[in-house]
Design a protein around this motif. Structure first.
Motif, PDB file in Angstrom:
ATOM      1  N   VAL A   8       9.281  13.726   9.151  1.00 11.21           N
ATOM      2  CA  VAL A   8       9.354  14.057  10.582  1.00 11.21           C
ATOM      3  C   VAL A   8       7.976  13.888  11.223  1.00 11.21           C
ATOM      4  N   SER A   9       6.946  14.417  10.573  1.00 17.29           N
ATOM      5  CA  SER A   9       5.585  14.310  11.088  1.00 17.29           C
ATOM      6  C   SER A   9       5.133  12.852  11.173  1.00 17.29           C
ATOM      7  N   LEU A  10       5.484  12.077  10.166  1.00 14.44           N
ATOM      8  CA  LEU A  10       5.146  10.653  10.141  1.00 14.44           C
ATOM      9  C   LEU A  10       5.796   9.919  11.312  1.00 14.44           C
ATOM     10  N   LYS A  11       7.079  10.164  11.535  1.00 14.26           N
ATOM     11  CA  LYS A  11       7.783   9.495  12.637  1.00 14.26           C
ATOM     12  C   LYS A  11       7.194   9.888  13.985  1.00 14.26           C
ATOM     13  N   GLN A  12       6.789  11.159  14.109  1.00 10.77           N
ATOM     14  CA  GLN A  12       6.151  11.597  15.362  1.00 10.77           C
ATOM     15  C   GLN A  12       4.837  10.865  15.583  1.00 10.77           C
ATOM     16  N   ARG A  13       4.044  10.712  14.539  1.00  9.97           N
ATOM     17  CA  ARG A  13       2.758  10.005  14.669  1.00  9.97           C
ATOM     18  C   ARG A  13       2.991   8.541  15.012  1.00  9.97           C
ATOM     19  N   ILE A  14       3.976   7.909  14.403  1.00  5.75           N
ATOM     20  CA  ILE A  14       4.274   6.512  14.719  1.00  5.75           C
ATOM     21  C   ILE A  14       4.670   6.379  16.184  1.00  5.75           C
ATOM     22  N   ALA A  15       5.516   7.286  16.661  1.00  6.34           N
ATOM     23  CA  ALA A  15       5.924   7.256  18.074  1.00  6.34           C
ATOM     24  C   ALA A  15       4.718   7.416  18.995  1.00  6.34           C
ATOM     25  N   VAL A  68       0.858  -1.182   0.000  1.00  3.86           N
ATOM     26  CA  VAL A  68       0.000   0.000   0.000  1.00  3.86           C
ATOM     27  C   VAL A  68       0.895   1.232   0.000  1.00  3.86           C
ATOM     28  N   VAL A  69       0.658   2.122  -0.943  1.00  2.00           N
ATOM     29  CA  VAL A  69       1.443   3.352  -1.035  1.00  2.00           C
ATOM     30  C   VAL A  69       0.497   4.541  -0.999  1.00  2.00           C
ATOM     31  N   GLY A  70       0.568   5.265   0.098  1.00  2.00           N
ATOM     32  CA  GLY A  70      -0.129   6.533   0.234  1.00  2.00           C
ATOM     33  C   GLY A  70       0.910   7.636   0.306  1.00  2.00           C
ATOM     34  N   ARG A  71       0.482   8.818   0.711  1.00  2.00           N
ATOM     35  CA  ARG A  71       1.383   9.965   0.801  1.00  2.00           C
ATOM     36  C   ARG A  71       2.516   9.702   1.807  1.00  2.00           C
ATOM     37  N   ALA A  72       2.234   8.985   2.895  1.00  2.00           N
ATOM     38  CA  ALA A  72       3.257   8.693   3.903  1.00  2.00           C
ATOM     39  C   ALA A  72       4.386   7.844   3.307  1.00  2.00           C
ATOM     40  N   ALA A  73       4.028   6.754   2.625  1.00  2.00           N
ATOM     41  CA  ALA A  73       5.040   5.913   1.990  1.00  2.00           C
ATOM     42  C   ALA A  73       5.751   6.680   0.877  1.00  2.00           C
ATOM     43  N   ALA A  74       5.010   7.518   0.167  1.00  2.00           N
ATOM     44  CA  ALA A  74       5.620   8.328  -0.892  1.00  2.00           C
ATOM     45  C   ALA A  74       6.692   9.249  -0.323  1.00  2.00           C
ATOM     46  N   ALA A  75       6.428   9.857   0.827  1.00  2.00           N
ATOM     47  CA  ALA A  75       7.414  10.746   1.454  1.00  2.00           C
ATOM     48  C   ALA A  75       8.703   9.990   1.773  1.00  2.00           C
ATOM     49  N   CYS A 116      -6.489   6.971   7.009  1.00  2.00           N
ATOM     50  CA  CYS A 116      -5.455   6.296   7.794  1.00  2.00           C
ATOM     51  C   CYS A 116      -4.744   7.331   8.668  1.00  2.00           C
ATOM     52  N   PRO A 117      -4.463   7.019   9.931  1.00  2.00           N
ATOM     53  CA  PRO A 117      -3.802   7.995  10.805  1.00  2.00           C
ATOM     54  C   PRO A 117      -2.419   8.425  10.311  1.00  2.00           C
ATOM     55  N   LEU A 118      -1.713   7.541   9.631  1.00  5.39           N
ATOM     56  CA  LEU A 118      -0.407   7.923   9.095  1.00  5.39           C
ATOM     57  C   LEU A 118      -0.569   8.877   7.915  1.00  5.39           C
ATOM     58  N   GLU A 119      -1.612   8.678   7.141  1.00  6.80           N
ATOM     59  CA  GLU A 119      -1.908   9.598   6.045  1.00  6.80           C
ATOM     60  C   GLU A 119      -2.324  10.960   6.597  1.00  6.80           C
ATOM     61  N   GLN A 120      -3.080  10.951   7.703  1.00 11.60           N
ATOM     62  CA  GLN A 120      -3.467  12.203   8.350  1.00 11.60           C
ATOM     63  C   GLN A 120      -2.240  12.994   8.785  1.00 11.60           C
ATOM     64  N   SER A 121      -1.221  12.283   9.248  1.00 11.93           N
ATOM     65  CA  SER A 121      -0.025  12.955   9.776  1.00 11.93           C
ATOM     66  C   SER A 121       0.762  13.697   8.706  1.00 11.93           C
ATOM     67  N   VAL A 122       0.595  13.333   7.442  1.00 12.35           N
ATOM     68  CA  VAL A 122       1.353  13.977   6.362  1.00 12.35           C
ATOM     69  C   VAL A 122       0.467  14.764   5.398  1.00 12.35           C
ATOM     70  N   ALA A 123      -0.827  14.763   5.656  1.00  8.27           N
ATOM     71  CA  ALA A 123      -1.768  15.458   4.773  1.00  8.27           C
ATOM     72  C   ALA A 123      -1.402  16.942   4.673  1.00  8.27           C
ATOM     73  N   GLY A 124      -1.326  17.422   3.464  1.00  7.52           N
ATOM     74  CA  GLY A 124      -1.067  18.839   3.237  1.00  7.52           C
ATOM     75  C   GLY A 124       0.380  19.272   3.405  1.00  7.52           C
ATOM     76  N   ILE A 125       1.279  18.364   3.729  1.00  4.74           N
ATOM     77  CA  ILE A 125       2.697  18.708   3.872  1.00  4.74           C
ATOM     78  C   ILE A 125       3.384  18.426   2.538  1.00  4.74           C
ATOM     79  N   ASP A 126       3.850  19.477   1.883  1.00  8.06           N
ATOM     80  CA  ASP A 126       4.464  19.325   0.560  1.00  8.06           C
ATOM     81  C   ASP A 126       5.961  19.057   0.603  1.00  8.06           C
ATOM     82  N   ASP A 127       6.611  19.339   1.723  1.00  7.26           N
ATOM     83  CA  ASP A 127       8.046  19.083   1.874  1.00  7.26           C
ATOM     84  C   ASP A 127       8.227  17.651   2.385  1.00  7.26           C
ATOM     85  N   PRO A 128       8.820  16.759   1.576  1.00  6.90           N
ATOM     86  CA  PRO A 128       8.957  15.356   1.983  1.00  6.90           C
ATOM     87  C   PRO A 128       9.713  15.173   3.311  1.00  6.90           C
TER      88      PRO A 128
END
Length: 168
Positions: free
Chosen positions: A155-162, A83-90, A138-150
């Motif tokens: 960073v936001s993704l790792k914070q949500r995972i933690a 599964v590839v969403g914006r989080a995996a894309a980043a 998906c909560p991980l997708e929520q964490s990166v929604a609207g963030i254009d800088d990979p």
């Protein structure tokens, strides 16, 4: 009958790799089969053609682990994931992958990857990646929604995972 099957296969390949500027690698089908048969969660096809598998895990964790431990293998590689969403894309963008294939890929991921000159292919294109209950994003997708800088998205993704693991 064989001709009909061959024509169907050619048409299916054309649909799967639309938007892909380079011809699909022979290893891509092997990597896809590894994922489909649960022998791998995520596979890198390195620039020199080696197949590198990630550790078992849920969500983006196998890809994130590959990024953190095998970054030199990810540079110039093809990423093949369930599964590839914006989080995996980043993660793929930060890892300098050249192509990403998702068995399932969101429209947002396609746009994000292509914006960063990474070609894409997918088996199933979906509007968004939903949570496990399928009642929201998906909560991980929520964490990166609207963030254009990979990098900021990572960073936001790792914070949500933690946070989800019970960390800070």
């Amino acid at each position: 009958m064989m001709r009909m099957i061959s024509l169907f296969g050619a048409a299916l390949t054309a649909v799967l790799f639309s938007g892909c500027t380079a011809a699909p690698e022979p290893q891509l089908e092997t990597a896809r089969q590894m994922i489909q048969t649960n022998r791998a969660e995520c596979v890198l096809i390195t620039a020199d053609g080696r197949l590198v598998t990630g550790e078992r895990g849920h969500g983006v964790n196998p890809l994130l682990t590959l990024y953190e431990t095998r970054q030199s293998d990810m540079a110039g590689a093809t990423v093949v994931d369930k599964v590839v969403g914006r989080a995996a894309a980043a993660i793929a963008i930060c890892g300098k992958a050249r192509h990403v294939h998702g068995e399932v890929m969101s429209e947002d991921a396609v746009k994000f990857l292509q914006k960063h000159a990474i070609t894409t292919s997918q088996t199933l294109l979906v509007p968004r990646i939903l949570n496990r209950k399928r009642n929201g994003l998906c909560p991980l997708e929520q964490s990166v929604a609207g963030i254009d800088d990979p990098a900021k998205a990572l960073v936001s993704l790792k914070q949500r995972i933690a946070t989800l693991r019970g960390g800070k």
